[in-house]
Write a protein that holds these residues in place. Structure first.
Motif, short mmCIF file in Angstrom:
data_model
loop_
_atom_site.label_atom_id
_atom_site.label_comp_id
_atom_site.label_asym_id
_atom_site.label_seq_id
_atom_site.Cartn_x
_atom_site.Cartn_y
_atom_site.Cartn_z
N GLY A 198 0.79 -1.22 0.00
CA GLY A 198 0.00 0.00 0.00
C GLY A 198 0.82 1.27 0.00
O GLY A 198 0.29 2.37 0.19
N GLN A 206 -4.22 1.36 -1.82
CA GLN A 206 -4.83 0.18 -1.20
C GLN A 206 -6.35 0.33 -1.04
O GLN A 206 -6.92 0.00 -0.01
CB GLN A 206 -4.17 -0.16 0.14
CG GLN A 206 -4.20 -1.68 0.40
CD GLN A 206 -3.26 -2.13 1.49
OE1 GLN A 206 -3.16 -1.50 2.53
NE2 GLN A 206 -2.58 -3.24 1.26
N TYR A 249 -9.43 -1.21 -3.21
CA TYR A 249 -9.57 -2.20 -4.27
C TYR A 249 -11.01 -2.59 -4.50
O TYR A 249 -11.86 -2.51 -3.61
CB TYR A 249 -8.78 -3.47 -3.91
CG TYR A 249 -7.31 -3.25 -3.71
CD1 TYR A 249 -6.47 -3.11 -4.81
CD2 TYR A 249 -6.76 -3.18 -2.43
CE1 TYR A 249 -5.11 -2.91 -4.63
CE2 TYR A 249 -5.41 -2.98 -2.26
CZ TYR A 249 -4.58 -2.84 -3.35
OH TYR A 249 -3.25 -2.64 -3.17
N VAL A 275 0.96 1.22 3.75
CA VAL A 275 -0.39 1.76 3.90
C VAL A 275 -0.55 2.46 5.25
O VAL A 275 -1.39 3.36 5.40
CB VAL A 275 -1.44 0.64 3.73
CG1 VAL A 275 -1.37 -0.35 4.89
CG2 VAL A 275 -2.85 1.21 3.60
#
Length: 395
Positions: free
Chosen positions: A39, A186, A188, A377
């Motif tokens: 991420g 990140q 999706y 992320v």
């Protein structure tokens, strides 16, 4: 063995010594290895450092499914070229099966339940025709997906849906796509993968392991069996069979290299002049081996970590910040400060024109195309502020 030669060789095999300008993203990944994705910005930094690939070209390759982020080695997500989709999925298939087995044992989940949920997921994404995000799926699936309560949250599985999604991805039936087309956000959605990359593929475990070993040692050799086991996540017996099944030469100390590369390696000499590259903390130059000390000179290994001064850099499994390399040696650490939009660094060598140029080029790429250079992320301007301060204040 001469560490300067080894580092220079690894650096060149990683495409960092002489940039592969003009090379497509899929070819870069095929030649230098899969790029770890968590991420953050590592996929973009990987492609830019090796071939000057801009974000638009990388995102276009993702949209065209020339490259794809997939659960693969150790069940971890990597960015793979299309020709490696099947082996990557097969290599990572054990992780979602293990997660299901744990859920069956501890969370009162049944395999039949997850099979039914998987069928419902496939029906939902097929009907939608566009990527469905997890909340979209939950809305469509209703009671077919259920919460696993506090017990599930403690084990990192909040509902049955992630179990089904993981199995469908590993089976090549479902593909995860970035909602906004970017690899560093990140967010999706899921679509059917038709045709599946595993259709007609030979997924015999020993053949998969041997194919993975063949790729690994081409990217990372000379490397040891222990290095390969770290990357692959394979057990000792399977890894040994995989290594025995391919043509490798032991160069000493258990360092294995494809035999077809031995003559080239023996003729190779470490470059005399600096060759710099700014890469991510999980760049393949480090993570393929995950043996940080091999990239550090002894004096640098004794340096305190900027984030944990009580620890030496040489004692860490992973670097505390992004990396500056010179011919494969770590010669500094860096981070991007989103407040000033500047790279801050701690250098282990004097700054020369080449190093300054590499830093300016990478900084421009981040500012103009990425907006930030997150390590993962979980990274943010706030969480990174300690690292930025430490590097800014370093001597």
């Amino acid at each position: 063995m001469d560490m300067a030669k080894l580092r220079g060789w690894w650096f060149r095999r990683q495409g960092l010594a002489h940039r592969l300008d003009g090379t497509e993203p899929a070819e870069v990944l095929r030649r230098t290895g899969w790029a770890r994705t968590v991420g953050g910005s590592n996929p973009y930094l990987t492609l830019f450092a090796r071939a000057g690939i801009d974000r638009a070209a990388a995102d276009r390759a993702v949209a065209e499914v020339a490259i794809c982020e997939l659960p693969s080695a150790r069940g971890c997500t990597y960015l793979l070229p299309a020709e490696d989709f099947a082996i990557g999925l097969a290599a990572g298939a054990g992780a979602p099966r293990a997660e299901l087995a744990a859920a069956i044992k501890h969370l009162d989940v049944t395999e039949a339940e997850i099979d039914r949920l998987g069928e419902a997921v496939l029906a939902a994404v097929s009907e939608a025709g566009t990527p469905l995000q997890p909340q979209d799926l939950r809305d469509r699936l209703g009671d077919a997906a259920r919460s696993l309560g506090e017990a599930g949250r403690k084990r990192g599985v909040s509902s049955t849906l992630p179990l089904a999604l993981g199995l469908l991805q590993s089976a090549g039936e479902l593909r995860r796509v970035p909602i906004d087309g970017r690899l560093d956000q990140q967010r999706y959605g899921y679509v059917r993968w038709t045709p599946s990359p595993l259709a007609g593929a030979d997924i015999d475990p020993d053949l998969v392991a041997a194919d993975l070993a063949s790729r690994y040692f081409a990217w990372a050799g000379p490397a040891t069996l222990a290095h390969f086991r770290w990357f692959s996540g394979l057990g000792a017996a399977v890894a040994k069979r995989a290594v025995a099944a391919i043509d490798l030469t032991d160069l000493g100390d258990g360092r294995l290299l494809p035999t077809e590369l031995v003559a080239e390696f023996e003729e190779f000499t470490a470059p005399a002049d600096p060759e710099y590259a700014l890469v991510g903390w999980i760049d393949g130059s480090h993570l393929l081996h995950r043996d940080l000390g091999r990239l550090l000179d002894p004096a640098d290994a004794d340096r305190p970590s900027p984030l944990e001064p009580s620890k030496r850099l040489g004692d860490l499994k992973d670097p505390p910040c992004q990396l500056i390399l010179d011919r494969g040696r770590i010669v500094g650490l860096w981070e991007f400060d989103p407040v000033t939009e500047k790279i801050v660094s701690q250098l282990f060598v004097p700054e020369d024109e080449g190093l300054l140029a590499a830093m300016v080029e990478t900084e421009g790429f981040i500012v103009e195309q990425l907006g930030d250079a997150r390590g993962s992320v979980l990274d943010s301007a706030k969480s990174r502020s300690a690292a930025v301060s430490a590097l800014t204040e370093s001597p």
